[in-house]
Design an enzyme around this catalytic site. Structure first.
Site, short mmCIF file in Angstrom:
data_model
loop_
_atom_site.label_atom_id
_atom_site.label_comp_id
_atom_site.label_asym_id
_atom_site.label_seq_id
_atom_site.Cartn_x
_atom_site.Cartn_y
_atom_site.Cartn_z
CG ASP A 66 21.85 -37.49 -4.78
OD1 ASP A 66 22.32 -38.57 -5.19
OD2 ASP A 66 20.64 -37.20 -4.84
NE ARG B 49 23.93 -25.84 -7.99
CZ ARG B 49 23.13 -26.69 -7.35
NH1 ARG B 49 22.81 -26.48 -6.09
NH2 ARG B 49 22.65 -27.74 -7.98
CD1 TRP C 49 22.23 -34.34 -13.95
CD2 TRP C 49 20.62 -33.78 -12.51
NE1 TRP C 49 22.79 -33.47 -13.05
CE2 TRP C 49 21.81 -33.11 -12.15
CE3 TRP C 49 19.48 -33.57 -11.74
CZ2 TRP C 49 21.90 -32.25 -11.07
CZ3 TRP C 49 19.56 -32.72 -10.66
CH2 TRP C 49 20.74 -32.07 -10.33
CB ALA D 106 12.32 -36.11 -11.22
CG LEU E 281 20.04 -29.71 -0.17
CD1 LEU E 281 19.72 -30.12 1.26
CD2 LEU E 281 19.12 -30.41 -1.14
CD GLU F 102 -1.39 -2.37 2.01
OE1 GLU F 102 -2.22 -3.07 2.62
OE2 GLU F 102 -0.16 -2.62 1.99
CB CYS G 293 -1.11 -0.32 5.42
SG CYS G 293 0.53 -0.98 5.03
#
Length: 350
Positions: free
Chosen positions: A211, A218, A181, A162, A215, A58, A92
């Site tokens: 892995d 990037r 990947w 995935a 985390l 605002e 506000c």
């Protein structure tokens, strides 16, 4: 206070929602609000919430108006009820009233008990015409992290994984300590954008051991999320990347409770439901959202305890001969899109 609708209210709230997206991931603990000022069907000023400690939406919208006299004829549109308390900045509502604005159209009422209804009441008592509930569903969806934190007393939880075309989340064995990947580069960049939008990221012990992930963000501009690592027996060596102190990291374990610089150790009882305890812990740390990128065991824990809000699942054309099976999710409500041959399904937990 009035609650009916006027012609064109929605188009201005839509604009508020558009600009408010620019603040996602930078305004916590405040929500990323959008505000627009209109005179004679023309936008004369607009703004979204600055990074925490800066101006609210605002204020930025009012400051953007070159001729401040126009404010006396203006209608303010805002995605969320204006605040009526002193925090890092003044209320506000006070600025709106002092600016001479006589009409305020609000998407949804604030979920924070400190604000809820009080801003509307203050505006109404000062003689402002107040319209509430324009595109309320869409505004609540936009402010979903903020609303979940205040109404459910836990962070907004996003599951992400995935899987291959034949249902594996990882290969059975690997030659080196690094990610394998499954998705394409565009999908992976999208995940980094998601990380920049969330308050924290959570993984389990095996993900780190397999892995050695950073985390962080990037492949997108934005802040790194707080790292949450479930490490029951503190098996993760201190030379791994999650110990690099570049980002605040909380290790959830069964025995050690200590804080040093950016590294924090917190305990839970692993004989009891894990996800619920983690949610309480993150709420105590005032963490408003978490994206969970762990392995099947970690993801399935939150699914089985029904503690999740979204699941973002990539399915690629890649196939593994054998591997670790993906989590099992029983949910029929989802949307689907193709990301350069990867299929992304976003499930919503009702």
């Amino acid at each position: 206070m009035q609650s009916y609708f006027f012609l064109n209210h929605e188009q201005y709230i839509k604009r508020c929602l558009e600009i408010s997206k620019s603040g996602i991931g930078t305004t916590r603990p405040n929500p990323s609000v959008g505000a627009v000022l209109v005179v004679d069907s023309k936008i004369i000023g607009e703004g979204f919430t600055s990074p925490y400690g800066g101006n609210h939406a605002e204020v930025n919208a009012i400051d953007a108006v070159k001729d401040q006299e126009l404010l006396k004829k203006a209608t303010m549109y805002v995605t969320l009820e204006p605040c009526n308390h002193i925090g890092k900045t003044p209320p506000c509502t006070e600025l709106i009233i002092n600016s001479g604005i006589k009409k305020v159209v609000i998407g949804c009422i604030d979920a924070n008990s400190i604000v809820s209804g009080k801003g509307i009441k203050r505006l109404h008592n000062a003689g402002c015409e107040v319209v509430v509930g324009v595109m309320e569903k869409e505004c609540k969806e936009h402010h979903k992290r903020f609303f979940t934190f205040h109404t459910k007393q836990r962070p907004y939880i996003i599951l992400k994984w995935a899987e291959t075309s034949n249902g594996f989340i990882a290969p059975k064995t690997k030659d080196k300590q690094a990610p394998v990947w499954i998705t394409n580069e565009i999908s992976r960049q999208m995940v980094h954008k998601w990380r920049s939008e969330e308050h924290s990221i959570l993984v389990g012990t095996n993900t780190v051991l397999d892995d050695n992930p950073k985390l962080n963000v990037r492949h997108w501009k934005g802040e790194n999320p707080i790292r949450i690592v479930i490490d029951k027996e503190l098996k993760i060596p201190t030379d791994m990347k999650v110990y690099d102190t570049s980002v605040k990291t909380i290790f959830i374990n069964e025995s050690l409770q200590v804080k040093k610089d950016n590294i924090v150790f917190e305990t839970i009882d692993f004989s009891k439901p894990i996800a619920a305890q983690i949610c309480k812990l993150l709420f105590d740390y005032k963490i408003q959202s978490v994206i969970i990128e762990g392995g099947t065991k970690t993801l399935q824990t939150f699914i089985d305890e029904n503690l999740w809000d979204e699941a973002r699942v990539f399915k690629s054309e890649v196939r593994f001969i054998e591997g670790v099976s993906a989590p099992k999710l029983n949910c029929s409500r989802f949307t689907e899109e193709i990301i350069n041959k990867d299929c992304l399904k976003t499930f919503i937990n009702d």
